[in-house]
Design a protein around this motif. Structure first.
Motif, PDB file in Angstrom:
ATOM      1  N   LEU A   1       0.827  -1.208   0.000  1.00 58.66           N
ATOM      2  CA  LEU A   1       0.000   0.000   0.000  1.00 58.66           C
ATOM      3  C   LEU A   1       0.860   1.256   0.000  1.00 58.66           C
ATOM      4  N   ALA A   2       1.957   1.243   0.763  1.00 56.58           N
ATOM      5  CA  ALA A   2       2.879   2.387   0.747  1.00 56.58           C
ATOM      6  C   ALA A   2       3.487   2.566  -0.633  1.00 56.58           C
TER       7      ALA A   2
ATOM      8  N   LEU B   1      -3.925  -4.447  -4.849  1.00 55.93           N
ATOM      9  CA  LEU B   1      -4.933  -3.661  -4.133  1.00 55.93           C
ATOM     10  C   LEU B   1      -6.318  -4.271  -4.313  1.00 55.93           C
ATOM     11  N   LEU B   2      -6.650  -4.677  -5.527  1.00 51.96           N
ATOM     12  CA  LEU B   2      -7.969  -5.270  -5.767  1.00 51.96           C
ATOM     13  C   LEU B   2      -8.092  -6.631  -5.088  1.00 51.96           C
ATOM     14  N   ASN B   3      -6.971  -7.342  -4.957  1.00 50.31           N
ATOM     15  CA  ASN B   3      -7.020  -8.641  -4.289  1.00 50.31           C
ATOM     16  C   ASN B   3      -7.364  -8.494  -2.814  1.00 50.31           C
ATOM     17  N   ILE B   4      -6.789  -7.496  -2.121  1.00 51.01           N
ATOM     18  CA  ILE B   4      -7.110  -7.372  -0.705  1.00 51.01           C
ATOM     19  C   ILE B   4      -8.551  -6.924  -0.504  1.00 51.01           C
ATOM     20  N   ALA B   5      -9.146  -6.334  -1.560  1.00 53.50           N
ATOM     21  CA  ALA B   5     -10.577  -6.009  -1.513  1.00 53.50           C
ATOM     22  C   ALA B   5     -11.435  -7.164  -2.031  1.00 53.50           C
ATOM     23  N   GLU B   6     -10.772  -8.262  -2.447  1.00 55.82           N
ATOM     24  CA  GLU B   6     -11.439  -9.453  -2.980  1.00 55.82           C
ATOM     25  C   GLU B   6     -12.344  -9.127  -4.171  1.00 55.82           C
ATOM     26  N   TRP B   7     -11.823  -8.288  -5.065  1.00 54.99           N
ATOM     27  CA  TRP B   7     -12.539  -7.949  -6.307  1.00 54.99           C
ATOM     28  C   TRP B   7     -11.631  -8.376  -7.453  1.00 54.99           C
ATOM     29  N   TYR B   8     -12.125  -9.257  -8.320  1.00 51.51           N
ATOM     30  CA  TYR B   8     -11.300  -9.840  -9.369  1.00 51.51           C
ATOM     31  C   TYR B   8     -11.940  -9.625 -10.750  1.00 51.51           C
ATOM     32  N   PRO B   9     -11.803  -8.416 -11.320  1.00 49.38           N
ATOM     33  CA  PRO B   9     -12.420  -8.127 -12.618  1.00 49.38           C
ATOM     34  C   PRO B   9     -11.556  -8.563 -13.795  1.00 49.38           C
ATOM     35  N   TRP B  10     -10.934  -9.731 -13.701  1.00 54.06           N
ATOM     36  CA  TRP B  10     -10.058 -10.214 -14.765  1.00 54.06           C
ATOM     37  C   TRP B  10     -10.269 -11.717 -14.922  1.00 54.06           C
ATOM     38  N   PRO B  11      -9.897 -12.275 -16.071  1.00 50.40           N
ATOM     39  CA  PRO B  11     -10.172 -13.696 -16.328  1.00 50.40           C
ATOM     40  C   PRO B  11      -9.095 -14.649 -15.826  1.00 50.40           C
TER      41      PRO B  11
ATOM     42  N   GLU C   1      -4.765 -11.595   2.504  1.00 51.95           N
ATOM     43  CA  GLU C   1      -5.162 -10.210   2.231  1.00 51.95           C
ATOM     44  C   GLU C   1      -4.618  -9.225   3.255  1.00 51.95           C
ATOM     45  N   GLY C   2      -3.924  -9.723   4.279  1.00 53.12           N
ATOM     46  CA  GLY C   2      -3.233  -8.822   5.195  1.00 53.12           C
ATOM     47  C   GLY C   2      -3.819  -8.720   6.583  1.00 53.12           C
ATOM     48  N   TRP C   3      -5.078  -9.107   6.782  1.00 54.15           N
ATOM     49  CA  TRP C   3      -5.641  -8.984   8.122  1.00 54.15           C
ATOM     50  C   TRP C   3      -5.244 -10.202   8.957  1.00 54.15           C
ATOM     51  N   SER C   4      -5.143 -10.001  10.245  1.00 55.59           N
ATOM     52  CA  SER C   4      -4.807 -11.099  11.148  1.00 55.59           C
ATOM     53  C   SER C   4      -5.269 -10.746  12.551  1.00 55.59           C
TER      54      SER C   4
ATOM     55  N   LEU D   1       9.429  -1.553 -16.323  1.00 58.08           N
ATOM     56  CA  LEU D   1       9.284  -1.307 -14.891  1.00 58.08           C
ATOM     57  C   LEU D   1       7.950  -0.646 -14.581  1.00 58.08           C
ATOM     58  N   VAL D   2       7.598   0.383 -15.333  1.00 53.39           N
ATOM     59  CA  VAL D   2       6.348   1.096 -15.066  1.00 53.39           C
ATOM     60  C   VAL D   2       5.153   0.175 -15.269  1.00 53.39           C
ATOM     61  N   ALA D   3       5.136  -0.558 -16.391  1.00 49.74           N
ATOM     62  CA  ALA D   3       3.994  -1.416 -16.696  1.00 49.74           C
ATOM     63  C   ALA D   3       3.829  -2.512 -15.641  1.00 49.74           C
ATOM     64  N   SER D   4       4.915  -3.185 -15.307  1.00 49.72           N
ATOM     65  CA  SER D   4       4.818  -4.297 -14.352  1.00 49.72           C
ATOM     66  C   SER D   4       4.517  -3.799 -12.948  1.00 49.72           C
ATOM     67  N   ALA D   5       5.131  -2.666 -12.550  1.00 49.73           N
ATOM     68  CA  ALA D   5       4.895  -2.147 -11.201  1.00 49.73           C
ATOM     69  C   ALA D   5       3.454  -1.685 -11.030  1.00 49.73           C
ATOM     70  N   VAL D   6       2.925  -0.964 -12.024  1.00 43.65           N
ATOM     71  CA  VAL D   6       1.529  -0.507 -11.942  1.00 43.65           C
ATOM     72  C   VAL D   6       0.593  -1.700 -11.899  1.00 43.65           C
ATOM     73  N   PHE D   7       0.837  -2.688 -12.748  1.00 47.77           N
ATOM     74  CA  PHE D   7       0.006  -3.897 -12.754  1.00 47.77           C
ATOM     75  C   PHE D   7       0.042  -4.582 -11.393  1.00 47.77           C
ATOM     76  N   GLN D   8       1.239  -4.692 -10.818  1.00 53.37           N
ATOM     77  CA  GLN D   8       1.394  -5.434  -9.574  1.00 53.37           C
ATOM     78  C   GLN D   8       0.678  -4.767  -8.416  1.00 53.37           C
ATOM     79  N   VAL D   9       0.857  -3.468  -8.253  1.00 55.26           N
ATOM     80  CA  VAL D   9       0.226  -2.804  -7.101  1.00 55.26           C
ATOM     81  C   VAL D   9      -1.282  -2.678  -7.305  1.00 55.26           C
ATOM     82  N   LEU D  10      -1.730  -2.492  -8.556  1.00 48.09           N
ATOM     83  CA  LEU D  10      -3.168  -2.374  -8.802  1.00 48.09           C
ATOM     84  C   LEU D  10      -3.880  -3.695  -8.541  1.00 48.09           C
TER      85      LEU D  10
END
Length: 370
Positions: free
Chosen positions: A68-69, A118-128, A275-278, A106-115
């Motif tokens: 997140l940082a 982020l959606l994974n910890i919200a449990e939203w998966y708008p991809w196939p 997802e990070g919670w414990s 670097l830009v493409a992979s980094a943006v993809f990874q953090v985006l």
């Protein structure tokens, strides 16, 4: 096109890049730990450590907090360097072409990874695609592109550290306060994001947990739930007719009453989700190693656990001998002094130290000695 902003300079970009690189390094290392705890190679499966019991809680909490940082730092870094994306001609030499390629990758992979993270910890998966293998693969792409970028930019980095080219890398003296203000602002944004999300794993700050998708106190029996009994497709009749089948050299079957009549043990262990919670909780039930001994399992036997779930990637789970023989690993029947609720795995679930939450299998119906 001309950009007149005074903070789009190499020294500001380098200062932010160091912080972003550190965040990605922590994410990469803790991500490797999470991946190999969930999907260990066969040679490692029997040697994964069950101690410290809070190990995965710390590493995955760091993974999510630094991820997140990294979003804030990546946005600030991109703002600092974006004028260079529009330079003309786009490629001036072989070295310049490699630099441009490293930046694009670097830009493409980094943006993809953090985006996607982020959606994974919200449990939203708008991809196939499946998130886990793709996230793991792209992590290596990010790491490689960072190393390539560092190699290409080595002369500028060397000059930054040695301060040989102050005219190129330093802001005019009058602009130094602006750079400090930018860096302080970015630091404050990182601090705000961290303080309002880290409470999902660092429970002393749970009252500040405003932006995280989970609060450690919210859920049935005071514990969050990711997958409910309804989502798992488990019917009331399946729970009513439940039996535990233990398959080994001496197989046997137990009803819930028979299981509850066996010697009960207690463990205080955290549930730590990917997802990070414990959160820590008090569990009671039958030691897995006692069930294995009754089935005639060898001391070095591993275990396969099967859930009542009708679908899901984790309905079948395997654990190596270090977990199966650990005295804190339970087939739990009670949570915080109460019978497990259906969404927490009633009638019985696995709880083991230093394990990802997805491997703490719920609705256990079968144990197989391996």
């Amino acid at each position: 096109m001309r950009f007149s902003g005074r903070l789009h300079d190499p020294r500001t970009a380098t200062a932010l890049g160091r912080l972003l690189g550190a965040a990605f390094a922590v994410c990469f290392l803790t991500g490797l730990i999470s991946h190999y705890l969930q999907q260990p190679p066969s040679w490692l499966a029997g040697h994964l450590p069950a101690r410290p019991v809070w190990g995965y809680r710390i590493t995955q909490g760091l993974h999510i907090a630094c991820g997140l940082a990294a979003i804030v730092l990546l946005l600030a870094k991109l703002w600092t360097v974006y004028p260079r994306l529009f330079i003309w001609p786009p490629v001036r030499s072989v070295r310049h072409g490699l630099e441009r390629l490293s930046v694009a990758l670097l830009v493409a992979s980094a943006v993809f990874q953090v985006l996607t993270g982020l959606l994974n910890i919200a449990e939203w998966y708008p991809w196939p695609f499946s998130f886990v293998p793709v996230h793991f693969a792209v992590a290596w792409v990010v790491a490689g592109s960072i190393l390539l970028h560092i190699a290409v930019k080595a002369p500028e980095i060397r000059d930054h550290w040695s301060r040989r080219s102050p005219g190129t890398l330093a802001l005019p003296a009058a602009d130094a306060p602006d750079r400090r203000s930018l860096l302080l602002g970015v630091g404050a944004a990182v601090g705000a994001v961290t303080l309002t999300t880290v409470g999902q794993s660092f429970t002393p700050l749970k009252d500040l947990d405003l932006l995280a998708p989970r609060n450690p106190d919210y859920g049935p029996q005071g514990l969050p739930v990711n997958r409910t009994v309804a989502a798992a497709g488990i019917s009331a009749s399946a729970l009513r007719d439940w039996r535990l089948e233990v398959v080994g050299p001496t197989p046997y079957v137990l009803t819930l009453d028979q299981l509850a009549a066996l010697p009960q043990n207690e463990s205080r262990l955290p549930i730590a989700c990917v997802e990070g919670w414990s959160v820590n909780a008090h569990w009671s039930g039958v030691r897995i190693r006692d069930l294995l001994d009754r089935a005639g399992a060898a001391p070095d036997a591993a275990l396969r656990v099967v859930s009542l779930e009708t679908r899901g990637a984790y309905r079948v789970m395997e654990m190596g001998r270090t977990y199966a023989r650990d005295p804190k690993t339970l087939l739990a029947l009670r949570l915080n002094g109460q019978v497990l609720s259906p969404s927490h795995g009633y009638p019985a679930r696995i709880i083991a130290p230093n394990r990802p939450g997805v491997l703490q299998t719920k609705w256990v119906t079968r144990l197989e000695v391996l």
